[in-house]
Each structure stands twice: as structure tokens, then as C-alpha cells.
Scaffold this motif. Structure first.
Motif, PDB file in Angstrom:
ATOM      1  N   GLU A  85       0.827  -1.199   0.000  1.00 55.50           N
ATOM      2  CA  GLU A  85       0.000   0.000   0.000  1.00 55.50           C
ATOM      3  C   GLU A  85       0.870   1.261   0.000  1.00 55.50           C
ATOM      4  OE1 GLU A  85      -3.528   1.909  -0.361  1.00 55.50           O
ATOM      5  OE2 GLU A  85      -3.206  -0.278  -0.336  1.00 55.50           O
ATOM      6  N   LYS A 115       2.307   2.313  -3.416  1.00 54.04           N
ATOM      7  CA  LYS A 115       1.426   2.994  -4.355  1.00 54.04           C
ATOM      8  C   LYS A 115       1.595   4.508  -4.301  1.00 54.04           C
ATOM      9  CE  LYS A 115      -2.144  -0.610  -4.000  1.00 54.04           C
ATOM     10  NZ  LYS A 115      -3.535  -0.915  -3.570  1.00 54.04           N
ATOM     11  N   ASN A 116       2.026   5.015  -3.157  1.00 50.82           N
ATOM     12  CA  ASN A 116       2.131   6.464  -2.969  1.00 50.82           C
ATOM     13  C   ASN A 116       3.561   6.973  -3.098  1.00 50.82           C
ATOM     14  OD1 ASN A 116      -0.671   6.595  -2.356  1.00 50.82           O
ATOM     15  ND2 ASN A 116      -0.225   5.914  -0.271  1.00 50.82           N
ATOM     16  N   TRP A 126      11.156   3.620  -2.353  1.00 48.99           N
ATOM     17  CA  TRP A 126      10.432   2.697  -3.247  1.00 48.99           C
ATOM     18  C   TRP A 126      11.300   1.490  -3.580  1.00 48.99           C
ATOM     19  CZ3 TRP A 126      11.079   0.358  -7.919  1.00 48.99           C
ATOM     20  CH2 TRP A 126       9.950  -0.215  -8.509  1.00 48.99           C
TER      21      TRP A 126
END
Length: 474
Positions: free
Chosen positions: A371, A374-375, A383
Motif C-alpha cells: 500500500e 502505491k504512494n 520505493w
């Protein structure tokens, strides 16, 4: 790796020969044939060894300190080396019992289970153990009733202490035992006293006497001799009794194994003392022989011959201790090699929450990582690191599948059919009836429950039920 360690006080009915005979009886009567050393014929010796390199029993007497030390060693095909030590000090009338497992370099270390030495039961049944500040050392639980509540309330309030930990097991809300008491007593015999609440009706009396500091409704408390206290709560779901039992026994063993033992309460300590005394004795004799050299050459030759014989025996003992040290070095080396060969390095350690199903906690953590990804912008350091973790942990997206099932079950909900009930059971829900409603409890844990009407009122109800379940339980 030390698995089991305890020191017990012995009464004066156990004499030296009786101790040795009891140890030999323990070996000869073992139900495991591969533990029995054949052809043991004991003739009263206090320094003797039986068996071969892979299975042996060694008895050593240290007269200077009135100690008899016994070691039983078994080497098995998977590379494990099992050592069981019984060190009896007849001056203090205390016996230290330890079970240790070492490994050769090529050992397979998958099986971490062990059985508490049966010798403890033989000591108990023979009536050789002294009470622990008034509590007998038993291999069954002591029942706590209205007549002896002070036995546990004094422990909880810190008014009394014992040499061994106290494990207090309470009844569940349904007046059942939260774990197998017979199995708990079998595993902890000799290292802890088991006190079992006879009936949940004593909860009020105990709470009043302990200012609400007691365990209750299936909780288990461990009260250690150093004043520390651990509490394990009871949660009802499939397999919870085994998990609770394992947590309790592991906590007791960790405490007892961490206790520092005097050197002369250990097999290596006694053997080193014997070697030191032997060396000092020979050193003195050697000095006297050297002084006598000028007086009589023939007498010197006699002494030198005697020294050679004694030194050979001493050399053999030193070689044996050297092999033991080498074994420990190999164990450490083997462990290091096995650890260095593991590519997956753990980042986090589990807390106290048990898994409701295999992989649940891992999947939750990976869900959170996914989750978060995703941001994040791709190629950023955060990341790259999180994506690397996700890619190397076999992320199954189990929660997505369970979410899909829950939404499908409660879509257009009207009533709880038989097949729907079965699917809920497979997802881990306990389904009970309460008047016009059903109560759903996730894996029997009262923290995660909800109610649903037996008959759905409109099309939104099923969607709302699924939303509550997914938000609070999965």
C-alpha cells in the motif's frame, strides 16, 4: 545448547551408592532401546565408564568436595550430541540436572523438541526431593480451592518466595483448563510448581485478597524466584492451547537455563577440578622425586616410571576434554555456517500476537508495504527498498482473496444459509445465535466480533457487514 537446567534439594535417604544405582537403573530401564548401554555390571566403583564413543555413561567421584558427577552422552546419526548430566553434592545435598544438545559440523538441526529427563520422575517417586519452602516438588498440579487460597495469594502479593518458579493456571470462562495440565506438568517437572485453579468460582475470593492483581478466565501467570512476573492471556481459537503451553514452558526454561551454576555443579567444572588436583599432586611428587635424585638413582627411576603411567592417564583425560571443547567449537562453527548460508535475513521479529492462520502477520506487513508503494515515486530510495522487500518475501496477496470472498458472501445478504455458514467457518469465524441476530467472532477472539441480523432488511446491509469485517478483522 542448554535445554533443561535445575538444582534440587535432596534428603539424606539418598546415599552415594544409591545415587549411582539410581542413575544406572535410569539408563537400563529406558523405554528407548537405543539409549540403553548393554552389559553394565556395576560392582561398587565410583570412577568408571561404560559404553562406546557414540553411547556412554561416565561416573566420576571428586572426593575432596564430596561430589559424584555423572554424564550420559548419546550421538545420533543426524549429527546431534545429547548430554545429560547429574551432579550430586553430598555436602550441600543438592543435585544439579542439565540436558544439553550439541551438534557436529554437518548436523541437521530441524527438530528442536526434547523430553524432560525421566530421572526427575524417579527422584520424585523415590521420595528423595525436599519440599521447596513448604511446597512439594511434584509432577502433577496442586489444586487451588477455597481451603488453600493463601498458597497462591501469598505468591501474587509477594509475601512468599520459592526456589522454583510458580506457574498459576486459571479456569476459562467455561470452567475449562486453557492448556493440557498433564502435558504442562510433564514438561515442567523439576523446574516449576504448577498451581491449578480448581474452579472459576474462586475468582472473587482471590481478586479480593490480591487487589485484582491475579490472573483469571484462562490466564496463566508465572511468578519467578527473583520477583519477576509474566502473564499470558487466554484466547479461544483453534490451536491456542498448544501456543499458550509453548509460551509458558519456553518462558520457564529460559529463566532456569539462564541461572548461573557454580563450576562444581557442572560436568566440565568437576572434571577440571579433578585434573587440577591430579596435576598439583603430580607436581608435588615430581618435586620430591627430583630432590631424591641425588640420594638414590634407582628410587628416581621408580618414580619416573610411575609418573609416565600417571601422565598417560592424565593425557587421555585432557584429550577427552579437548574433544568436548572441539565439539563446542564445531557447534558454533556449524551454526555460523548455517546462518551465513541463509539468504533471507529477518528484518522484524514477531511480538506477542499469535497468528490466526499461517502467514497472517507476514501478509499484513507486506500488505502495508504494498500500500505504501502505491504512494511512492518509482526509483526513489524508499520505493526501491520496499519493493525489494516485497519481491523477496513471496507476497501471496492472501488478504485480497479473503476480501473477495467476504464481499461475495455478503452481497445481497438475506439470511445465513448452510453453505454461507460453512464458508465463514473456513474463514475462521465462530457463528453463534443471539435472539434475532447471529454473532460472528473471528477465530474465537472476543476483541474481533460483530452481530448480523438473521434476516437482511435492505440491499445495503450485506455491504455494511462486509465493510465492518474487512476494516476491523482482516
Amino acid at each position: 545448547m542448554l535445554l533443561y537446567s535445575t538444582t534440587l534439594r535432596i534428603n539424606d535417604t539418598l546415599i552415594r551408592d544409591g545415587f549411582i544405582q539410581l542413575v544406572i537403573q535410569w539408563n537400563q530401564s529406558s523405554p528407548h532401546e537405543d539409549n540403553v548401554i548393554p552389559d553394565i555390571n556395576w560392582n561398587g566403583e565410583h570412577n568408571i565408564r561404560y559404553g562406546n564413543e557414540s553411547l556412554w555413561l561416565d561416573i566420576e567421584e571428586y572426593r575432596n568436595k564430596n561430589i559424584i558427577a555423572v554424564r550420559f552422552e548419546k550421538r545420533v546419526e543426524d549429527g546431534a550430541i545429547w548430554d545429560t548430566d547429574y551432579i550430586m553434592n553430598f555436602d550441600t545435598m543438592e543435585m544439579t540436572i542439565q540436558l544439553d544438545r550439541g551438534y557436529t559440523e554437518d548436523a541437521q538441526m530441524e527438530d528442536l523438541q526434547f523430553s524432560t529427563p525421566h530421572f526427575i520422575s524417579m527422584l520424585i517417586d523415590g521420595g528423595y526431593l525436599l519440599d521447596d519452602n513448604g511446597i512439594p516438588v511434584l509432577r502433577q498440579a496442586i489444586s487451588i480451592t477455597e481451603d488453600n487460597l493463601s498458597l497462591i495469594t501469598d505468591v501474587i502479593n509477594g509475601n512468599t518466595h520459592y526456589r522454583l518458579p510458580i506457574v498459576y493456571v486459571t479456569k476459562t470462562a467455561y470452567n475449562h483448563d486453557p492448556v493440557s495440565i498433564s502435558w504442562l506438568c510433564s514438561k515442567l517437572k523439576g523446574v516449576a510448581h504448577i498451581l491449578l485453579q480448581a474452579d472459576k468460582q474462586t475468582n472473587w475470593s482471590i481478586r479480593s485478597a490480591c487487589n485484582d492483581n491475579n490472573e483469571y478466565f484462562g490466564g496463566v501467570g508465572i511468578y519467578f524466584p527473583n520477583g519477576k512476573h509474566r502473564r499470558f492471556l487466554y484466547r479461544s481459537y483453534i490451536g491456542s492451547d498448544n501456543i499458550l503451553l509453548e509460551k509458558v514452558t519456553r518462558s520457564v526454561f529460559q529463566y532456569m537455563n539462564a541461572q548461573k551454576k557454580p563450576l562444581l555443579s557442572t560436568w566440565p567444572g568437576v572434571n577440571n577440578a579433578l585434573l587440577t588436583d591430579k596435576y598439583d599432586s603430580q607436581k608435588t611428587e615430581r618435586a620430591e622425586a627430583e630432590r631424591a635424585r641425588e640420594a638414590a638413582e634407582s628410587e628416581v627411576e621408580y618414580y619416573i616410571g610411575a609418573f609416565d603411567e600417571d601422565n598417560e592417564k592424565l593425557r587421555q583425560q585432557i584429550e577427552e576434554l579437548t574433544r568436548a571443547n572441539t565439539s563446542l567449537q564445531l557447534e558454533n562453527q556449524g551454526l555460523r555456517e548455517k546462518l551465513s548460508g541463509v539468504d533471507e535475513i529477518p528484518i522484524l521479529f514477531l511480538g506477542d500476537e499469535e497468528e490466526f492462520y499461517q502467514g497472517e502477520i507476514k501478509e499484513m506487513i507486506l500488505d502495508a508495504v504494498a500500500e505504501k508503494l502505491k504512494n511512492l515515486g518509482q526509483k526513489t530510495r524508499r520505493w526501491v527498498v520496499l519493493n525489494d522487500v516485497l519481491q523477496n518475501n513471496d507476497y501471496q496477496e492472501v488478504s485480497d482473496e479473503r476480501e473477495r470472498i467476504v464481499k461475495a458472501l455478503f452481497k445481497d445478504y438475506k439470511t445465513l444459509s448452510g453453505s454461507m455458514r460453512q464458508q465463514l467457518l473456513e474463514l475462521g469465524f465462530e457463528v453463534t445465535e443471539e435472539g434475532k441476530h447471529y454473532r460472528l467472532t473471528y477465530y474465537g477472539d472476543g476483541r474481533y466480533k460483530t452481530t448480523i441480523a438473521k434476516t437482511g432488511s435492505d440491499w445495503r446491509e450485506g455491504k455494511n457487514i462486509a465493510s465492518v469485517i474487512l476494516k476491523n478483522m482482516m
